[in-house]
Write an enzyme that holds these catalytic residues in place. Structure first.
Site, PDB file in Angstrom:
ATOM      1  N   GLY A   7       0.871  -1.168   0.000  1.00  0.00           N
ATOM      2  CA  GLY A   7       0.000   0.000   0.000  1.00  0.00           C
ATOM      3  C   GLY A   7       0.906   1.214   0.000  1.00  0.00           C
ATOM      4  N   GLY A  12       2.744   5.078   2.696  1.00  0.00           N
ATOM      5  CA  GLY A  12       3.647   4.080   2.126  1.00  0.00           C
ATOM      6  C   GLY A  12       4.824   4.745   1.422  1.00  0.00           C
ATOM      7  CG  ASN A 102      -4.731   6.354  11.692  1.00  0.00           C
ATOM      8  OD1 ASN A 102      -3.844   6.276  12.540  1.00  0.00           O
ATOM      9  ND2 ASN A 102      -4.905   7.425  10.944  1.00  0.00           N
ATOM     10  CE  LYS A 184      -2.790   9.020  14.448  1.00  0.00           C
ATOM     11  NZ  LYS A 184      -2.092   8.317  13.397  1.00  0.00           N
ATOM     12  CG  ASN A 188      -7.563   8.796  13.837  1.00  0.00           C
ATOM     13  OD1 ASN A 188      -6.867   7.797  13.853  1.00  0.00           O
ATOM     14  ND2 ASN A 188      -7.072   9.968  13.460  1.00  0.00           N
ATOM     15  CG  ASN A 192     -10.095  11.391  11.202  1.00  0.00           C
ATOM     16  OD1 ASN A 192      -9.404  12.303  11.609  1.00  0.00           O
ATOM     17  ND2 ASN A 192      -9.614  10.411  10.491  1.00  0.00           N
ATOM     18  CB  SER A 255      -7.118  11.609   6.761  1.00  0.00           C
ATOM     19  OG  SER A 255      -7.569  10.831   7.842  1.00  0.00           O
TER      20      SER A 255
HETATM   21  P1  NAD Z   1      -3.615   6.216   0.834  1.00  0.00           P
HETATM   22  O1  NAD Z   1      -5.026   6.046   0.352  1.00  0.00           O
HETATM   23  O2  NAD Z   1      -2.834   7.403   0.391  1.00  0.00           O
HETATM   24  O3  NAD Z   1      -2.762   4.915   0.469  1.00  0.00           O
HETATM   25  C1  NAD Z   1      -3.273   3.615   0.419  1.00  0.00           C
HETATM   26  C2  NAD Z   1      -2.717   2.965  -0.838  1.00  0.00           C
HETATM   27  O4  NAD Z   1      -3.001   1.577  -0.816  1.00  0.00           O
HETATM   28  C3  NAD Z   1      -3.319   3.526  -2.130  1.00  0.00           C
HETATM   29  O5  NAD Z   1      -2.288   4.016  -2.965  1.00  0.00           O
HETATM   30  C4  NAD Z   1      -4.032   2.334  -2.735  1.00  0.00           C
HETATM   31  O6  NAD Z   1      -3.980   2.317  -4.164  1.00  0.00           O
HETATM   32  C5  NAD Z   1      -3.271   1.175  -2.150  1.00  0.00           C
HETATM   33  N1  NAD Z   1      -4.048  -0.061  -2.083  1.00  0.00           N
HETATM   34  C6  NAD Z   1      -5.191  -0.280  -1.418  1.00  0.00           C
HETATM   35  N2  NAD Z   1      -5.607  -1.549  -1.575  1.00  0.00           N
HETATM   36  C7  NAD Z   1      -4.699  -2.162  -2.351  1.00  0.00           C
HETATM   37  C8  NAD Z   1      -4.550  -3.483  -2.849  1.00  0.00           C
HETATM   38  N3  NAD Z   1      -5.426  -4.460  -2.575  1.00  0.00           N
HETATM   39  N4  NAD Z   1      -3.506  -3.753  -3.635  1.00  0.00           N
HETATM   40  C9  NAD Z   1      -2.601  -2.789  -3.905  1.00  0.00           C
HETATM   41  N5  NAD Z   1      -2.673  -1.525  -3.455  1.00  0.00           N
HETATM   42  C10 NAD Z   1      -3.704  -1.219  -2.686  1.00  0.00           C
HETATM   43  O7  NAD Z   1      -3.697   6.152   2.427  1.00  0.00           O
HETATM   44  P2  NAD Z   1      -2.659   6.757   3.495  1.00  0.00           P
HETATM   45  O8  NAD Z   1      -3.019   8.170   3.779  1.00  0.00           O
HETATM   46  O9  NAD Z   1      -1.282   6.425   3.094  1.00  0.00           O
HETATM   47  O10 NAD Z   1      -3.077   5.931   4.804  1.00  0.00           O
HETATM   48  C11 NAD Z   1      -2.726   4.563   4.998  1.00  0.00           C
HETATM   49  C12 NAD Z   1      -3.060   4.201   6.443  1.00  0.00           C
HETATM   50  O11 NAD Z   1      -2.251   5.005   7.328  1.00  0.00           O
HETATM   51  C13 NAD Z   1      -4.505   4.487   6.853  1.00  0.00           C
HETATM   52  O12 NAD Z   1      -4.940   3.564   7.806  1.00  0.00           O
HETATM   53  C14 NAD Z   1      -4.424   5.873   7.489  1.00  0.00           C
HETATM   54  O13 NAD Z   1      -5.499   6.133   8.379  1.00  0.00           O
HETATM   55  C15 NAD Z   1      -3.094   5.751   8.204  1.00  0.00           C
HETATM   56  N6  NAD Z   1      -2.408   7.019   8.483  1.00  0.00           N
HETATM   57  C16 NAD Z   1      -2.358   8.009   7.550  1.00  0.00           C
HETATM   58  C17 NAD Z   1      -1.673   9.189   7.845  1.00  0.00           C
HETATM   59  C18 NAD Z   1      -1.518  10.294   6.816  1.00  0.00           C
HETATM   60  O14 NAD Z   1      -1.026  11.367   7.173  1.00  0.00           O
HETATM   61  N7  NAD Z   1      -1.850  10.081   5.540  1.00  0.00           N
HETATM   62  C19 NAD Z   1      -1.066   9.337   9.097  1.00  0.00           C
HETATM   63  C20 NAD Z   1      -1.116   8.294  10.020  1.00  0.00           C
HETATM   64  C21 NAD Z   1      -1.795   7.130   9.697  1.00  0.00           C
END
Ligand code: NAD
Length: 307
Positions: A7, A12, A102, A184, A188, A192, A255
């Site tokens: 992901g 990521g 999260n 956390k 949220n 959120n 988010s």
């Molecule tokens: P995002 O939507 O930007 O990234 C998720 C990625 O996963 C996407 O690019 C999507 O295409 C990919 N994906 C989903 N299912 C898939 C599959 N089956 N096969 C391949 N790829 C797949 O989300 P994010 O903001 O990076 O958040 C990820 C997690 O981290 C969430 O749980 C979020 O709540 C948590 N989080 C986010 C932040 C932030 O600042 N963005 C901070 C802390 C925690």
């Protein structure tokens, strides 16, 4: 170390980028075609606190063949089971799997695919965004707390902590990470969904007495349900943490606002307020606010035609 990022959206890309720069062999896994093609063609571009561009490999999960030392899960919560199915072929006997999503309840999902001795659960306050395909916005600093769910796994987990720290990810091995995961989730759960429903920033929401009543009631429901499941949670300390976070992040849209209001995407509500409502029902603990918030977010997802 050989690491897959399962992901490779906003978070990521942050973790993948930092681990790649620290000299690890990193492969990003994702299924968003425009993002994959942009990174294959132009590399992963970093903007925000600094500008950079790295040629980092990216592919669909099904295309990955070589078992990894570490897989970091970074899908959205509802996408986790599909990702775990798609990476089964690269989960070796000793592949560690770290979950930093999260929300609540991911451990039960991961256990269906990964032996407990290899599961690391954690929580992060790093943040990240995407400007568009192939471009990650990385600002500010953060930290990670993680723990092996198998008590015998601490020594192995410490090696992962070292690798992540060499990449500047500011990681601590936490002998009891579950309360931090709940804390956390509670942050949220108070800002959120509410800001998404009210279409406002965190500061705008937290400005009224009526909103604060909602915030305090949600915190109380999280604490009651968490404690009933055996998690040590201090309501006063969590309230202070939520209020402090709201002050620091006052200008921001959380988010879920970005997902629901700005991009009309499904939300992680079922893993935040929804998870507490379900657990409360199981345990006979009333959680009317978490129930209603979850139902209102579901209803909005219906209105938008995404549920
Ligand atoms: P995002 O939507 O930007 O990234 C998720 C990625 O996963 C996407 O690019 C999507 O295409 C990919 N994906 C989903 N299912 C898939 C599959 N089956 N096969 C391949 N790829 C797949 O989300 P994010 O903001 O990076 O958040 C990820 C997690 O981290 C969430 O749980 C979020 O709540 C948590 N989080 C986010 C932040 C932030 O600042 N963005 C901070 C802390 C925690």
């Amino acid at each position: 170390m050989f690491i897959y990022i399962a992901g490779s959206g906003a978070m990521g890309c942050r973790f993948g980028y930092q681990l790649f720069k620290a000299g690890n062999k990193v492969v990003l896994l994702d299924k968003w075609e425009d993002h994959i093609q942009a990174i294959k063609k132009n590399g992963l571009t970093i903007t925000g606190d600094k500008e950079d561009n790295v040629k980092i490999p990216i592919m669909h999960p099904e295309e990955a063949t070589e078992p990894a030392d570490l897989i970091i899960l970074f899908t959205k919560a509802m996408q986790l089971p599909a990702m775990l199915k798609d990476i089964e072929q690269v989960i070796g006997e000793n592949t560690k799997v770290l979950c930093l999503l999260n929300g609540l309840g991911h451990e039960d999902v991961i256990k269906q695919y990964i032996p407990e001795k290899n599961i690391l659960m954690g929580v992060t306050v790093w943040t990240a965004g995407l400007q568009g395909p192939g471009v990650a916005i990385l600002k500010a600093t953060g930290s990670v707390n993680l723990q092996s769910i198998d008590p015998n796994g601490e020594k192995e987990a410490e090696k992962i902590v070292d690798v992540l720290n060499q990449a500047g990810l500011n990681v601590t091995y936490d002998k009891d990470v579950v309360p931090s995961i709940w804390r956390k989730a509670c942050v949220n759960g108070t800002m959120n969904s509410t800001c998404a429903l009210e279409d406002c920033t965190i500061g705008e929401f937290f400005a009224s007495e009526d909103a604060l009543k909602v915030v305090h009631t949600i915190i109380h429901e999280f604490v009651e349900v968490g404690q009933a499941t055996g998690v040590t949670l201090d309501e006063k300390a969590i309230t202070d943490y939520v209020m402090h976070t709201a002050e620091v992040a006052a200008e921001h849209y959380p988010s879920m606002h970005q997902d629901l209001v700005q991009n009309h995407r499904l939300t992680e509500i079922d893993y935040i307020n929804g998870a507490v409502a379900r657990k409360g029902d199981e345990l006979g603990i009333p959680t009317p606010y978490c129930h209603m918030i979850t139902e209102l977010v579901h209803a909005k997802e219906h209105v938008l035609g995404i549920r």
